[in-house]
Design a protein around this motif. Structure first.
Motif, PDB file in Angstrom:
ATOM      1  N   LYS A 172      23.277  -4.373 -24.686  1.00  0.00           N
ATOM      2  CA  LYS A 172      24.477  -3.559 -24.523  1.00  0.00           C
ATOM      3  C   LYS A 172      25.043  -3.141 -25.886  1.00  0.00           C
ATOM      4  N   ILE A 173      25.050  -4.057 -26.825  1.00  0.00           N
ATOM      5  CA  ILE A 173      25.573  -3.746 -28.164  1.00  0.00           C
ATOM      6  C   ILE A 173      24.690  -2.696 -28.835  1.00  0.00           C
ATOM      7  N   ILE A 174      23.368  -2.885 -28.752  1.00  0.00           N
ATOM      8  CA  ILE A 174      22.443  -1.953 -29.407  1.00  0.00           C
ATOM      9  C   ILE A 174      22.579  -0.559 -28.790  1.00  0.00           C
ATOM     10  N   LYS A 175      22.693  -0.519 -27.462  1.00  0.00           N
ATOM     11  CA  LYS A 175      22.847   0.785 -26.792  1.00  0.00           C
ATOM     12  C   LYS A 175      24.124   1.482 -27.234  1.00  0.00           C
ATOM     13  N   THR A 176      25.204   0.723 -27.312  1.00  0.00           N
ATOM     14  CA  THR A 176      26.495   1.315 -27.667  1.00  0.00           C
ATOM     15  C   THR A 176      26.542   1.738 -29.128  1.00  0.00           C
ATOM     16  N   SER A 177      25.934   0.948 -30.016  1.00  0.00           N
ATOM     17  CA  SER A 177      26.102   1.186 -31.453  1.00  0.00           C
ATOM     18  C   SER A 177      24.982   2.013 -32.074  1.00  0.00           C
ATOM     19  N   CYS A 178      23.820   2.061 -31.455  1.00  0.00           N
ATOM     20  CA  CYS A 178      22.673   2.718 -32.104  1.00  0.00           C
ATOM     21  C   CYS A 178      22.033   3.834 -31.280  1.00  0.00           C
ATOM     22  N   GLU A 194      20.100  -2.918 -42.391  1.00  0.00           N
ATOM     23  CA  GLU A 194      21.079  -1.820 -42.376  1.00  0.00           C
ATOM     24  C   GLU A 194      22.421  -2.314 -41.827  1.00  0.00           C
ATOM     25  N   ILE A 195      22.358  -3.149 -40.796  1.00  0.00           N
ATOM     26  CA  ILE A 195      23.602  -3.678 -40.225  1.00  0.00           C
ATOM     27  C   ILE A 195      24.241  -4.658 -41.210  1.00  0.00           C
ATOM     28  N   GLN A 196      23.392  -5.533 -41.755  1.00  0.00           N
ATOM     29  CA  GLN A 196      23.874  -6.531 -42.711  1.00  0.00           C
ATOM     30  C   GLN A 196      24.574  -5.861 -43.896  1.00  0.00           C
ATOM     31  N   GLY A 197      23.995  -4.776 -44.378  1.00  0.00           N
ATOM     32  CA  GLY A 197      24.557  -4.079 -45.526  1.00  0.00           C
ATOM     33  C   GLY A 197      25.744  -3.189 -45.171  1.00  0.00           C
ATOM     34  N   GLY A 198      26.061  -3.102 -43.888  1.00  0.00           N
ATOM     35  CA  GLY A 198      27.195  -2.286 -43.453  1.00  0.00           C
ATOM     36  C   GLY A 198      26.887  -0.789 -43.449  1.00  0.00           C
ATOM     37  N   ASP A 199      25.596  -0.425 -43.558  1.00  0.00           N
ATOM     38  CA  ASP A 199      25.233   0.995 -43.601  1.00  0.00           C
ATOM     39  C   ASP A 199      25.086   1.610 -42.211  1.00  0.00           C
ATOM     40  N   MET A 200      24.785   0.781 -41.221  1.00  0.00           N
ATOM     41  CA  MET A 200      24.628   1.266 -39.846  1.00  0.00           C
ATOM     42  C   MET A 200      25.491   0.428 -38.922  1.00  0.00           C
ATOM     43  N   PRO A 201      26.058   0.995 -37.870  1.00  0.00           N
ATOM     44  CA  PRO A 201      26.088   2.426 -37.586  1.00  0.00           C
ATOM     45  C   PRO A 201      26.879   3.202 -38.647  1.00  0.00           C
ATOM     46  N   LEU A 202      26.580   4.473 -38.812  1.00  0.00           N
ATOM     47  CA  LEU A 202      27.253   5.298 -39.816  1.00  0.00           C
ATOM     48  C   LEU A 202      28.767   5.246 -39.636  1.00  0.00           C
ATOM     49  N   SER A 203      29.493   5.119 -40.756  1.00  0.00           N
ATOM     50  CA  SER A 203      30.950   4.983 -40.653  1.00  0.00           C
ATOM     51  C   SER A 203      31.596   6.272 -40.133  1.00  0.00           C
ATOM     52  N   ASP A 237      34.169   2.052 -30.237  1.00  0.00           N
ATOM     53  CA  ASP A 237      33.445   1.031 -29.484  1.00  0.00           C
ATOM     54  C   ASP A 237      32.092   0.684 -30.126  1.00  0.00           C
ATOM     55  N   ALA A 238      31.615   1.541 -31.037  1.00  0.00           N
ATOM     56  CA  ALA A 238      30.334   1.253 -31.705  1.00  0.00           C
ATOM     57  C   ALA A 238      30.512   0.286 -32.871  1.00  0.00           C
ATOM     58  N   ASN A 239      31.761   0.039 -33.261  1.00  0.00           N
ATOM     59  CA  ASN A 239      32.039  -0.967 -34.287  1.00  0.00           C
ATOM     60  C   ASN A 239      31.666  -2.331 -33.749  1.00  0.00           C
ATOM     61  N   MET A 240      30.892  -3.108 -34.502  1.00  0.00           N
ATOM     62  CA  MET A 240      30.507  -4.431 -34.037  1.00  0.00           C
ATOM     63  C   MET A 240      31.426  -5.488 -34.633  1.00  0.00           C
ATOM     64  N   THR A 241      31.794  -6.482 -33.832  1.00  0.00           N
ATOM     65  CA  THR A 241      32.546  -7.603 -34.374  1.00  0.00           C
ATOM     66  C   THR A 241      31.582  -8.437 -35.217  1.00  0.00           C
ATOM     67  N   ALA A 242      32.125  -9.346 -36.007  1.00  0.00           N
ATOM     68  CA  ALA A 242      31.274 -10.195 -36.859  1.00  0.00           C
ATOM     69  C   ALA A 242      30.259 -10.951 -35.995  1.00  0.00           C
ATOM     70  N   GLU A 243      30.716 -11.449 -34.847  1.00  0.00           N
ATOM     71  CA  GLU A 243      29.799 -12.213 -33.972  1.00  0.00           C
ATOM     72  C   GLU A 243      28.702 -11.318 -33.402  1.00  0.00           C
ATOM     73  N   GLN A 244      29.092 -10.109 -33.011  1.00  0.00           N
ATOM     74  CA  GLN A 244      28.095  -9.178 -32.467  1.00  0.00           C
ATOM     75  C   GLN A 244      27.057  -8.821 -33.517  1.00  0.00           C
ATOM     76  N   LYS A 245      27.510  -8.665 -34.747  1.00  0.00           N
ATOM     77  CA  LYS A 245      26.576  -8.347 -35.836  1.00  0.00           C
ATOM     78  C   LYS A 245      25.554  -9.466 -35.989  1.00  0.00           C
ATOM     79  N   VAL A 246      26.043 -10.700 -36.042  1.00  0.00           N
ATOM     80  CA  VAL A 246      25.140 -11.852 -36.205  1.00  0.00           C
ATOM     81  C   VAL A 246      24.127 -11.880 -35.068  1.00  0.00           C
ATOM     82  N   LEU A 247      24.611 -11.666 -33.865  1.00  0.00           N
ATOM     83  CA  LEU A 247      23.754 -11.683 -32.680  1.00  0.00           C
ATOM     84  C   LEU A 247      22.630 -10.647 -32.800  1.00  0.00           C
ATOM     85  N   VAL A 248      23.014  -9.426 -33.140  1.00  0.00           N
ATOM     86  CA  VAL A 248      22.033  -8.332 -33.189  1.00  0.00           C
ATOM     87  C   VAL A 248      21.106  -8.492 -34.396  1.00  0.00           C
TER      88      VAL A 248
END
Ligand code: HEC
Length: 162
Positions: free
Chosen positions: A45-51, A108-117, A125-136
């Protein structure tokens, strides 16, 4: 001043006659990353929403896709995004590419480059929380490693060069 405004207004009206093509290429579930890997629903769900708006053939076209020039920028992002990584065609990549692209996605996610700002500014809604980032990030890395190990690929071949 008035003349400039009229020219700008005219230009704005004229470019509205050059809309973008909003037809997506067909989706083949047999090659879709999330389908092939049977990704857990919460991660998918996170990947679909953010990427997926830019990195799949399932792009959704928001209201500003009907207004030029914002639609042109959007179209450009979708075309460029798909060129670099298209999750809808994931299974058509070589195993080496698959492993590499997933490693890249994590970075790309780790570096904050994706999703594009510029995208998350409008699509909150495409902004990921810290926990969502770790998960993905962990999921992409795990999948990348699985593919690499399963196919006996040397680690340095799929490592992302900085
Ligand atoms: C608004 C559209 C958009 C969204 C949303 C988006 N991307 Fe991208 N992505 C791009 C574009 C455009 C490029 C190519 C140009 C660039 O690297 O900036 C790209 C490039 C990439 C690349 C390749 C980088 C490289 O160096 O070749 C990866 C990997 C990537 N994105 C992963 C992701 C992931 C993972 C997400 C979701 C968390 C995501 N992107 C969300 C537009 C997007």
């Amino acid at each position: 001043m008035k003349k400039i405004l009229i020219v700008l207004l005219l230009a704005f009206v004229i470019i509205q006659f050059f809309p973008i093509d909003k037809t997506n290429p067909p989706v083949n579930n047999g090659t879709d990353f999330l389908v092939v890997k049977n990704t857990p629903e919460n991660v998918a769900k996170i990947i679909k929403t953010s990427c997926y708006d830019c990195h799949s053939n399932e792009s959704k076209y928001p209201w500003y896709s009907s207004i030029q020039p914002s639609a042109w920028f959007l179209k450009d992002h979708i075309e460029e995004g798909r060129k670099h990584l298209n999750f809808s065609n994931f299974a058509t990549y070589t195993v080496k590419q698959q492993s590499r692209k997933l490693e890249e996605a994590a970075e790309e996610i780790q570096g904050g480059d994706m999703p594009l700002s510029s995208y998350t500014m409008i699509h909150g809604d495409a902004n990921m929380t810290a926990e969502q980032k770790v998960l993905v990030i962990n999921y992409f890395k795990e999948m990348s490693n699985d593919i690499r190990i399963l196919n006996n690929l040397p680690a340095d071949q799929v490592k992302v060069k900085k």
